[in-house]
Design a protein around this motif. Structure first.
Motif, mmCIF file in Angstrom:
data_model
loop_
_atom_site.group_PDB
_atom_site.id
_atom_site.type_symbol
_atom_site.label_atom_id
_atom_site.label_comp_id
_atom_site.label_asym_id
_atom_site.label_seq_id
_atom_site.Cartn_x
_atom_site.Cartn_y
_atom_site.Cartn_z
ATOM 1 N N ALA A 1 78.478 -18.203 -41.582
ATOM 2 C CA ALA A 1 77.799 -18.072 -42.865
ATOM 3 C C ALA A 1 77.244 -16.676 -43.097
ATOM 4 C CB ALA A 1 76.666 -19.101 -42.942
ATOM 5 N N GLY A 2 76.421 -16.183 -42.158
ATOM 6 C CA GLY A 2 75.791 -14.888 -42.349
ATOM 7 C C GLY A 2 76.790 -13.764 -42.427
ATOM 8 N N LEU B 1 87.655 -22.428 -49.477
ATOM 9 C CA LEU B 1 88.423 -22.578 -48.238
ATOM 10 C C LEU B 1 87.923 -21.603 -47.179
ATOM 11 C CD1 LEU B 1 90.843 -23.679 -46.621
ATOM 12 C CD2 LEU B 1 92.246 -21.888 -47.689
ATOM 13 N N ILE B 2 87.706 -20.335 -47.579
ATOM 14 C CA ILE B 2 87.226 -19.317 -46.638
ATOM 15 C C ILE B 2 85.888 -19.730 -46.039
ATOM 16 C CG2 ILE B 2 86.377 -16.942 -46.434
ATOM 17 C CD1 ILE B 2 88.380 -16.169 -48.618
ATOM 18 N N VAL B 3 84.974 -20.092 -46.923
ATOM 19 C CA VAL B 3 83.616 -20.430 -46.478
ATOM 20 C C VAL B 3 83.624 -21.648 -45.567
ATOM 21 C CG1 VAL B 3 81.342 -21.180 -47.233
ATOM 22 C CG2 VAL B 3 82.539 -19.398 -48.489
ATOM 23 N N THR B 4 84.345 -22.673 -45.966
ATOM 24 C CA THR B 4 84.364 -23.905 -45.182
ATOM 25 C C THR B 4 84.944 -23.662 -43.794
ATOM 26 O OG1 THR B 4 84.594 -25.222 -47.200
ATOM 27 C CG2 THR B 4 85.147 -26.292 -45.125
ATOM 28 N N LEU B 5 86.054 -22.914 -43.724
ATOM 29 C CA LEU B 5 86.658 -22.615 -42.426
ATOM 30 C C LEU B 5 85.726 -21.776 -41.559
ATOM 31 C CD1 LEU B 5 90.371 -21.804 -43.393
ATOM 32 C CD2 LEU B 5 89.559 -23.744 -42.052
ATOM 33 N N ALA B 6 85.119 -20.738 -42.174
ATOM 34 C CA ALA B 6 84.237 -19.845 -41.422
ATOM 35 C C ALA B 6 83.041 -20.599 -40.860
ATOM 36 C CB ALA B 6 83.772 -18.692 -42.315
ATOM 37 N N VAL C 1 75.643 -23.159 -46.352
ATOM 38 C CA VAL C 1 76.419 -22.128 -47.050
ATOM 39 C C VAL C 1 77.787 -22.686 -47.446
ATOM 40 C CG1 VAL C 1 77.593 -19.916 -46.774
ATOM 41 C CG2 VAL C 1 75.229 -20.162 -46.043
ATOM 42 N N ALA C 2 78.382 -23.488 -46.572
ATOM 43 C CA ALA C 2 79.680 -24.095 -46.910
ATOM 44 C C ALA C 2 79.565 -24.937 -48.174
ATOM 45 C CB ALA C 2 80.161 -24.954 -45.734
ATOM 46 N N TYR C 3 78.486 -25.693 -48.290
ATOM 47 C CA TYR C 3 78.273 -26.507 -49.492
ATOM 48 C C TYR C 3 78.020 -25.637 -50.718
ATOM 49 C CZ TYR C 3 75.762 -29.267 -52.944
ATOM 50 O OH TYR C 3 75.344 -29.842 -54.123
ATOM 51 N N GLU C 4 77.149 -24.625 -50.558
ATOM 52 C CA GLU C 4 76.763 -23.770 -51.687
ATOM 53 C C GLU C 4 77.963 -23.062 -52.295
ATOM 54 O OE1 GLU C 4 73.763 -22.780 -53.082
ATOM 55 O OE2 GLU C 4 72.449 -24.110 -51.938
ATOM 56 N N VAL D 1 80.200 -35.681 -44.158
ATOM 57 C CA VAL D 1 81.606 -35.396 -43.860
ATOM 58 C C VAL D 1 81.730 -34.182 -42.942
ATOM 59 C CG1 VAL D 1 83.839 -34.763 -44.854
ATOM 60 C CG2 VAL D 1 82.364 -36.419 -46.037
ATOM 61 N N PHE D 2 81.003 -33.101 -43.280
ATOM 62 C CA PHE D 2 81.073 -31.840 -42.526
ATOM 63 C C PHE D 2 80.690 -32.063 -41.062
ATOM 64 C CE2 PHE D 2 79.388 -27.834 -40.938
ATOM 65 C CZ PHE D 2 80.295 -26.895 -41.416
ATOM 66 N N PHE D 3 79.548 -32.678 -40.832
ATOM 67 C CA PHE D 3 79.076 -32.850 -39.461
ATOM 68 C C PHE D 3 79.858 -33.910 -38.699
ATOM 69 C CE2 PHE D 3 75.241 -30.667 -41.076
ATOM 70 C CZ PHE D 3 75.154 -29.690 -40.100
ATOM 71 N N SER D 4 80.452 -34.855 -39.411
ATOM 72 C CA SER D 4 81.316 -35.824 -38.733
ATOM 73 C C SER D 4 82.537 -35.123 -38.149
ATOM 74 C CB SER D 4 81.754 -36.913 -39.716
ATOM 75 O OG SER D 4 80.656 -37.674 -40.153
ATOM 76 N N LEU D 5 83.125 -34.197 -38.922
ATOM 77 C CA LEU D 5 84.286 -33.439 -38.435
ATOM 78 C C LEU D 5 83.897 -32.490 -37.308
ATOM 79 C CD1 LEU D 5 86.058 -32.645 -41.841
ATOM 80 C CD2 LEU D 5 86.803 -34.252 -40.070
#
Length: 437
Positions: free
Chosen positions: A23-24, A286-291, A104-107, A130-134
């Motif tokens: 994120a940072g 996509l970038i943010v979620t992967l990062a 940050v991924a959500y934002e 969903v995010f933390f389950s994965l």
């Protein structure tokens, strides 16, 4: 039997890049570029020193020890080792680092499509589930991290970032608003301090162990060889990070100066929309979620391994579960609250981490004397705590006067000279008393 190839080295290097790049790393360089304007290059150089150089040095220092950060801390005292290690892992893990990544991924991947919907709170909750389950699913088997991140997720991440940065360099032609405040007077120092906020030097305490374990799994046991391969993997990751930071920073310099942006999230969102429209928003998401996802996976795994080793009666799986649940709860506080709370804590932890790492690398030159570690770390701790107290609002006249009288304080390095004095004092005391401490 050693089974370590050049391909393995590149995959581990790419994995380390993805673990660091969260994120940072994504939101700070564009905002730096926008604020620095004509002072961009000295500012980004300062950012790279703390955002790339210090993490790589830390990873190397970890590779040269038997027990990572715990061993470095024991050179001060066993109690300090436990307290500092726990504080560092909680900071980069469930208290700040992991929740910030998820938020940050959500934002940047979901919220832009919702506007100011009153359902945002509930959608953040659903996204977090969903995010933390994965994240938890991937962390169930830490030995698969190299394969899943280094060879699959990192190439996707790099490709998406390259598309966004190259698009900005060709399509954006905004005029900078000029150099803002802190970047006008001391751009390198301002960039240096911005690099703190990535939390990567502290994260390197954890990620270094993951890299070392990945190398050992290939049959490498010699300490010198492990250190050499760790350095090479670190250089691969560091080169990638530096290029991405410069690219994202240049993106920030090309944003219209007439606009007002509060953070890097807004800059990236606006730039993606200007260049590619709706597709740009999807690409950025996509970038943010992967990062953020890869970093959170690495942090949960590293924290789980650390605490299960510290408390062997509790399994890695149980700690991974606890860390994931705490991170899930804190993530729903919101991004601004998480960043606001984390800054004073990082103000204390970062200098101590830097001092421990540098002393560990220079250990043989002063005979590993404990008095040097105690003197240097104590001085850094005192100054950092006072600085953090002022950040929390304890702006007492004597405290303000004392801190601003320290050399390099305005550059964010007020702890440096006292640390040198403390370490030198410890060394001289050892000589005068003729002890082995």
């Amino acid at each position: 039997m050693i089974n370590f190839s050049r391909k393995d080295l590149y995959i581990i290097g790419l994995m380390l890049f993805a673990l660091f790049f969260g994120a940072g790393n994504l939101i700070f360089p564009p905002f730096l570029g926008f604020q620095a304007g004509e002072s961009f290059w000295p500012a980004i150089l300062g950012f790279v020193v703390t955002g790339v150089g210090l993490p790589l040095v830390t990873v190397l220092a970890i590779a040269m020890t038997r027990d990572g950060v715990a061993e470095m801390g024991k050179r001060v005292s066993p109690l300090f080792s436990v307290v500092f290690s726990i504080t560092a892992y909680l900071s980069i893990g469930p208290f700040f680092g992991i929740p910030r990544g998820a938020n940050v991924a959500y934002e940047m991947s979901i919220k832009p499509f919702l506007g100011n919907s009153p359902a945002n709170t509930w959608i953040l909750l659903l996204f977090s589930v969903v995010f933390f389950s994965l994240v938890y699913w991937v962390c169930l088997n830490p030995s698969k991290l190299v394969e899943r991140i280094g060879s699959i997720l990192t190439p996707l991440l790099l490709g998406a970032i390259a598309l966004l940065v190259l698009g900005s360099l060709y399509n954006l032609d905004g005029k900078s608003a000029g150099t803002a405040g802190k970047f006008a007077s001391a751009p390198f120092a301002a960039g240096f301090l911005e690099g703190y906020l990535t939390m990567d030097t502290i994260a390197a305490l954890a990620f270094g162990i993951i890299v070392i374990n990945s190398i050992r799994e290939k049959g490498v046991t010699d300490k010198a060889t492990i250190a050499r391969l760790t350095l090479k993997a670190g250089l691969i990751a560091g080169g990638g990070l530096a290029l991405v930071y410069i690219g994202l920073g240049l993106l920030g310099t090309k944003m219209p100066g007439a606009n007002s942006y509060e953070n890097g999230v807004e800059i990236l969102t606006e730039s993606a929309n200007l260049m590619f429209g709706p597709f740009g928003m999807v690409l950025l998401g996509l970038i943010v979620t992967l990062a953020c996802f890869t970093t959170c996976v690495g942090l949960v795994a590293a924290c789980g391994q650390f605490f299960s080793k510290l408390f062997p009666k509790v399994s890695y799986l149980k700690f991974a579960t606890i860390i994931t649940m705490i991170s899930f709860c804190i993530a729903n506080l919101g991004l601004n609250q998480i960043i606001t709370i984390s800054v004073p804590v990082l103000t204390v932890i970062y200098p101590i981490t830097i001092v421990l790492v540098l002393l560990s690398l220079a250990d043989k030159y002063f005979g590993g004397k404990k008095s040097v570690y105690i003197g240097a770390v104590s001085a850094a701790l005192i100054i950092s705590v006072l600085d953090a107290a002022m950040s929390f609002g304890m702006n007492l006249p004597w405290l303000h006067a004392f801190l601003h009288s320290l050399p390099l304080y305005s550059e964010g390095l007020g702890w440096l000279v006292p640390t040198i004095i403390g370490g030198t004092g410890g060394y001289l005391l050892n000589k005068l008393t003729k002890t082995n401490m």
